[in-house]
Design a protein around this motif. Structure first.
Motif, PDB file in Angstrom:
ATOM      1  N   THR A 103    -105.085-227.251  32.332  1.00 10.08           N
ATOM      2  CA  THR A 103    -105.854-227.740  31.182  1.00 10.08           C
ATOM      3  C   THR A 103    -107.118-226.912  30.990  1.00 10.08           C
ATOM      4  OG1 THR A 103    -105.034-229.981  31.611  1.00 10.08           O
ATOM      5  CG2 THR A 103    -106.966-229.774  30.177  1.00 10.08           C
ATOM      6  N   LEU A 104    -107.783-226.581  32.090  1.00 10.33           N
ATOM      7  CA  LEU A 104    -108.978-225.738  32.003  1.00 10.33           C
ATOM      8  C   LEU A 104    -108.634-224.360  31.457  1.00 10.33           C
ATOM      9  CD1 LEU A 104    -112.009-225.400  32.594  1.00 10.33           C
ATOM     10  CD2 LEU A 104    -111.393-224.684  34.916  1.00 10.33           C
ATOM     11  N   TRP A 106    -106.112-223.568  29.436  1.00  9.72           N
ATOM     12  CA  TRP A 106    -105.874-223.737  28.004  1.00  9.72           C
ATOM     13  C   TRP A 106    -107.192-223.835  27.253  1.00  9.72           C
ATOM     14  CZ3 TRP A 106    -101.399-225.032  24.892  1.00  9.72           C
ATOM     15  CH2 TRP A 106    -100.181-224.923  25.563  1.00  9.72           C
ATOM     16  N   THR A 107    -108.129-224.624  27.793  1.00 10.99           N
ATOM     17  CA  THR A 107    -109.395-224.880  27.103  1.00 10.99           C
ATOM     18  C   THR A 107    -110.249-223.623  26.990  1.00 10.99           C
ATOM     19  OG1 THR A 107    -109.338-227.120  28.022  1.00 10.99           O
ATOM     20  CG2 THR A 107    -111.413-226.395  27.062  1.00 10.99           C
ATOM     21  N   PRO A 111    -109.322-221.683  22.452  1.00 12.91           N
ATOM     22  CA  PRO A 111    -110.412-221.606  21.463  1.00 12.91           C
ATOM     23  C   PRO A 111    -111.016-220.214  21.336  1.00 12.91           C
ATOM     24  CG  PRO A 111    -110.685-223.509  22.898  1.00 12.91           C
ATOM     25  CD  PRO A 111    -109.624-222.655  23.508  1.00 12.91           C
ATOM     26  N   THR A 254    -115.254-225.906  18.594  1.00 12.42           N
ATOM     27  CA  THR A 254    -115.191-227.272  19.129  1.00 12.42           C
ATOM     28  C   THR A 254    -113.948-228.012  18.632  1.00 12.42           C
ATOM     29  OG1 THR A 254    -116.654-227.988  17.317  1.00 12.42           O
ATOM     30  CG2 THR A 254    -117.673-227.517  19.441  1.00 12.42           C
ATOM     31  N   THR A 257    -111.036-226.672  20.527  1.00 14.56           N
ATOM     32  CA  THR A 257    -111.131-227.118  21.921  1.00 14.56           C
ATOM     33  C   THR A 257    -110.625-228.546  22.078  1.00 14.56           C
ATOM     34  OG1 THR A 257    -113.048-225.684  22.298  1.00 14.56           O
ATOM     35  CG2 THR A 257    -112.703-227.484  23.856  1.00 14.56           C
ATOM     36  N   THR A 260    -106.943-228.581  21.804  1.00 18.68           N
ATOM     37  CA  THR A 260    -106.338-227.992  22.992  1.00 18.68           C
ATOM     38  C   THR A 260    -106.354-228.966  24.165  1.00 18.68           C
ATOM     39  OG1 THR A 260    -107.074-225.801  22.266  1.00 18.68           O
ATOM     40  CG2 THR A 260    -106.431-226.035  24.569  1.00 18.68           C
ATOM     41  N   LEU A 261    -107.448-229.687  24.333  1.00 21.27           N
ATOM     42  CA  LEU A 261    -107.519-230.667  25.416  1.00 21.27           C
ATOM     43  C   LEU A 261    -106.450-231.741  25.268  1.00 21.27           C
ATOM     44  CD1 LEU A 261    -111.391-231.118  25.794  1.00 21.27           C
ATOM     45  CD2 LEU A 261    -109.828-230.269  27.542  1.00 21.27           C
ATOM     46  N   VAL A 308    -113.433-234.832  26.339  1.00 21.56           N
ATOM     47  CA  VAL A 308    -113.523-234.624  24.894  1.00 21.56           C
ATOM     48  C   VAL A 308    -114.854-235.114  24.335  1.00 21.56           C
ATOM     49  CG1 VAL A 308    -112.545-235.332  22.670  1.00 21.56           C
ATOM     50  CG2 VAL A 308    -111.034-234.645  24.535  1.00 21.56           C
TER      51      VAL A 308
END
Length: 326
Positions: A103-104, A106-107, A111, A254, A257, A260-261, A308
């Protein structure tokens, strides 16, 4: 059984009709009393009446589930309160740590790359002859659902053993170049990168549209002044254009992001979270609905909400500052 079904259906419809009639009667009575009340009180009552359905739906569809999820995060699968055990499990289980790391990843990547590529498209396409057509092509993936995009790219990454005809375009290109076909979605950790590419493909069009509009809104006088001062094209872009669209850049980053989260569809459609590709939203679904671990799933949902929330708050603050400047 067929008669019982219809009887039960008619009973439920009758209850629904009675409920709607009662609600309409209450609303009518309130409006009648509001019409006889003083003007100030009448305005307040009418406002509450019109807001009441939305408030009820908000409470039922958002507030109650949020409170319920927060409570379940501290319980086990039988509903027994267990304190912080679900969170301890989350940060000590190797598989879940891989999920958090994915997840990190991807984040950070989605973005950043989507915004940079979208900004590049916005700059160069604005100066091209077929601007409308090119922008439409870049923005087109935004019209596709995440599941649809996942299925499309799954065909792109499709694998057939060496010696068989390749139907995946990426492996076919590899074979044409003399290489061996690869199982792109199975080989970790690069399979995460191939999934991330799908999200970038979707979000780049969104970034391009917003940034293109922001660039067009930059005053021409500022660019001409920079040109007269001897600034070249790159200096005009970095010293004039980028500072002028900083607010839009923040909104784009943002927004992507947050999306994506919460990504779930792409991972679920392409790998199901297997082969070390799971992310928080997918793991939350797996724990809660596949394994019946609603406590662990709720704990993951709570962590996702905490991740988020600061981004949403920051986005709101930036938008308020922009309004104050205007």
């Amino acid at each position: 059984m067929r008669v019982d079904f219809w009887v039960d259906l008619w009973e439920k419809l009758g209850v629904l009709v009675i409920g709607l009639a009662a609600f309409a009667a209450v609303v009518g009575l309130v409006l009648f009393l509001a019409d006889r009340a003083p003007k100030k009180g009448r305005d307040i009552i009418q406002l509450l009446v019109f807001l009441l359905p939305a408030l009820v739906l908000l409470a039922v569809g958002l507030v109650y589930p949020a409170i319920r999820t927060g409570y379940l995060a501290f319980t086990n699968r039988t509903g027994e309160f267990i304190g912080l055990e679900n969170f301890v499990w989350m940060f000590t289980q190797p598989d879940i740590l891989v999920t958090l790391g994915n997840t990190l990843l991807w984040t950070v990547l989605v973005p950043t790359i989507s915004t940079v590529v979208g900004l590049a498209y916005a700059v160069f396409i604005d100066k091209s002859a077929g601007e409308k057509v090119l922008k439409s092509l870049v923005f087109l993936p935004m019209a596709i659902s995440f599941v649809g995009a996942g299925i499309i790219w799954r065909f792109v990454y499709e694998y057939r053993a060496e010696g068989f005809e390749q139907i995946g375009i990426l492996n076919q290109i590899v074979v044409w170049l003399g290489g061996e076909p690869q199982q792109w979605l199975i080989n970790s950790p690069m399979n995460n990168i191939f999934l991330i590419i799908v999200m970038i493909w979707i979000q780049t069009g969104f970034a391009m549209v917003l940034l293109s509009a922001a660039i067009k809104a930059v005053p021409v006088e500022h660019l001409e002044a920079a040109r007269l001062d001897g600034a070249n094209a790159w200096q005009q872009f970095t010293n004039v254009t980028v500072p002028s669209i900083r607010g839009t850049l923040v909104v784009v980053v943002t927004t992507i992001t947050i999306a994506t989260l919460k990504v779930f569809d792409i991972v679920r459609a392409m790998t199901g979270g297997n082969f070390n590709t799971s992310v928080i939203a997918n793991e939350m679904y797996t724990q809660a609905f596949n394994r019946g671990e609603f406590g662990k799933g709720s704990a993951l949902a709570l962590v996702l909400f905490v991740m988020v929330l600061p981004i949403v708050i920051y986005n709101i603050r930036v938008m308020r500052k922009q309004k104050e400047v205007r």
